[in-house]
Write a protein that holds these residues in place. Structure first.
Motif, short mmCIF file in Angstrom:
data_model
loop_
_atom_site.label_atom_id
_atom_site.label_comp_id
_atom_site.label_asym_id
_atom_site.label_seq_id
_atom_site.Cartn_x
_atom_site.Cartn_y
_atom_site.Cartn_z
N GLY A 1 0.79 -1.22 0.00
CA GLY A 1 0.00 0.00 0.00
C GLY A 1 0.83 1.27 0.00
O GLY A 1 0.32 2.35 -0.30
N THR A 2 2.10 1.16 0.32
CA THR A 2 2.97 2.33 0.37
C THR A 2 3.66 2.60 -0.97
O THR A 2 4.42 3.57 -1.08
N LEU A 3 3.40 1.75 -1.98
CA LEU A 3 4.03 1.94 -3.29
C LEU A 3 3.32 3.07 -4.03
O LEU A 3 2.21 2.88 -4.55
N GLU A 4 3.94 4.21 -4.10
CA GLU A 4 3.29 5.39 -4.65
C GLU A 4 3.14 5.37 -6.16
O GLU A 4 2.33 6.12 -6.72
N SER A 5 3.90 4.50 -6.85
CA SER A 5 3.81 4.43 -8.31
C SER A 5 2.92 3.29 -8.79
O SER A 5 2.62 3.20 -9.99
N LEU A 6 2.49 2.43 -7.87
CA LEU A 6 1.77 1.21 -8.25
C LEU A 6 0.38 1.52 -8.80
O LEU A 6 -0.46 2.10 -8.12
N GLU A 7 0.14 1.09 -10.06
CA GLU A 7 -1.13 1.33 -10.74
C GLU A 7 -1.92 0.06 -10.97
O GLU A 7 -3.15 0.09 -11.00
N VAL A 8 -1.22 -1.06 -11.16
CA VAL A 8 -1.88 -2.34 -11.43
C VAL A 8 -1.33 -3.39 -10.47
O VAL A 8 -0.11 -3.57 -10.38
N LEU A 9 -2.22 -4.07 -9.74
CA LEU A 9 -1.81 -5.07 -8.76
C LEU A 9 -2.60 -6.34 -9.00
O LEU A 9 -3.83 -6.34 -8.98
N LYS A 10 -1.87 -7.45 -9.25
CA LYS A 10 -2.51 -8.72 -9.53
C LYS A 10 -2.06 -9.78 -8.53
O LYS A 10 -0.86 -10.03 -8.39
N PHE A 11 -3.03 -10.38 -7.83
CA PHE A 11 -2.78 -11.49 -6.92
C PHE A 11 -3.32 -12.75 -7.58
O PHE A 11 -4.53 -12.88 -7.79
N LYS A 12 -2.45 -13.71 -7.91
CA LYS A 12 -2.89 -14.91 -8.61
C LYS A 12 -2.50 -16.17 -7.85
O LYS A 12 -1.47 -16.22 -7.19
N GLU A 13 -3.37 -17.20 -7.98
CA GLU A 13 -3.06 -18.54 -7.46
C GLU A 13 -2.55 -18.51 -6.02
O GLU A 13 -1.40 -18.86 -5.74
N ASN A 14 -3.39 -18.06 -5.12
CA ASN A 14 -3.02 -18.04 -3.71
C ASN A 14 -1.78 -17.19 -3.43
O ASN A 14 -0.85 -17.61 -2.73
N LYS B 1 -8.02 -6.66 5.68
CA LYS B 1 -8.45 -5.35 6.15
C LYS B 1 -7.28 -4.39 5.99
O LYS B 1 -6.46 -4.24 6.89
N PRO B 2 -7.17 -3.75 4.84
CA PRO B 2 -6.02 -2.86 4.58
C PRO B 2 -5.90 -1.77 5.63
O PRO B 2 -6.90 -1.17 6.04
N LYS B 3 -4.68 -1.53 6.06
CA LYS B 3 -4.43 -0.46 7.03
C LYS B 3 -3.88 0.79 6.36
O LYS B 3 -3.86 1.86 6.96
N SER B 4 -3.41 0.62 5.12
CA SER B 4 -2.83 1.76 4.42
C SER B 4 -3.49 1.92 3.06
O SER B 4 -4.18 1.02 2.57
N GLY B 5 -3.28 3.08 2.45
CA GLY B 5 -3.92 3.36 1.18
C GLY B 5 -3.06 3.02 -0.01
O GLY B 5 -1.84 3.17 0.02
N PHE B 6 -3.70 2.54 -1.07
CA PHE B 6 -3.04 2.30 -2.35
C PHE B 6 -3.31 3.54 -3.20
O PHE B 6 -4.23 3.55 -4.02
#
Length: 244
Positions: free
Chosen positions: A124-137, A145-150
């Motif tokens: 969540g602290t990655l200020e340049s991150l635009e696309v985030l993919k979580f695959k296969e576990n 419950k995110p504690k920080s903002g994306f």
């Protein structure tokens, strides 16, 4: 500059240059973790896309070397980490310095890393991150419950997850544009607070039937606020019912 791509077997060493000068490589695909040596990445400092496949435990936990060598890649924009070796009772962790090491990354894909959802806060602290993919576990456990903002995240993709409960709001995803959920069989609902995100334009649910009702509620809530939301459900509900 011409795009140069190198693909390698996870068991082969990554390519090196024949001189001490930086190479023009922009893409390195399917590189083994043990091949990400400091001198190799220093010569490949122009790489923009990097995918690493193999045993992630040692790579992520290395005090020196390992993932710390990514600091040599000052132009890195796309990063994929695919773990294909599992250890019983071995939990993987993202290093505390992860956000610093990949601060330029705009697109991140994690596959089979089986992190605890609490580890996602480091992303969540990655200020340049635009696309985030979580695959296969990519993450395990049943609660996120995110504690920080994306702050810059526009696309969130979650596939084949054990997630059951998810709490989030515009505070966590202020500019989210697209949400994709695939084969999240246990997810009971998408957060209704997502309806408060002005930028959210599309949600796609595939084989995530328990969350369909809540997704419709998010769509209806946005519609009541004169904001459009495209909701795609697969398989379509009329096809998912078995004829009597």
């Amino acid at each position: 500059m011409e795009l140069v791509t190198v693909e390698a077997s996870p068991h082969q060493p990554s390519p090196t240059t024949t001189t001490g000068k930086p190479s023009c490589l922009q893409t390195l695909s399917m590189i083994a973790p043990e091949s990400c040596e400091k001198d190799v990445l220093a010569k490949a400092c122009n790489v923009r896309k990097l995918s690493i496949r193999g045993q992630m435990a040692a790579f992520l936990s290395a005090y020196k070397g390992g993932i710390n060598n990514l600091e040599e890649l000052q132009c890195l924009e796309h990063l994929k980490l695919l773990n294909d070796v599992l250890f019983i009772n071995k939990t993987l962790h993202l290093p505390l310095a992860f956000s610093k090491l990949v601060r330029t990354v705009k697109k991140l894909t994690l596959t089979n890393t089986r992190f605890a959802w609490s580890e996602a806060d480091k992303l969540g602290t990655l200020e340049s991150l635009e696309v985030l993919k979580f695959k296969e576990n990519a993450f395990t456990d049943d609660l996120w419950k995110p504690k920080s903002g994306f702050s810059a995240l526009q696309v969130l993709w979650i596939e084949r997850s054990e997630l059951e409960y998810w709490e989030a709001s515009v505070i966590n995803f202020p500019v989210l544009r697209q949400l994709v959920l695939i084969s999240c069989d246990e997810l009971n609902a998408v957060p209704l607070e997502l309806a408060d995100i002005p930028s959210l334009q599309e949600m796609r649910l595939e084989n995530t039937s328990k969350a369909v009702k809540s997704a419709k509620s998010v769509r209806d809530s946005k519609t009541s606020k004169s904001m459009e939301l495209k909701l795609s459900i697969f398989p379509p509900e009329n096809e998912s019912k078995v004829p009597q």
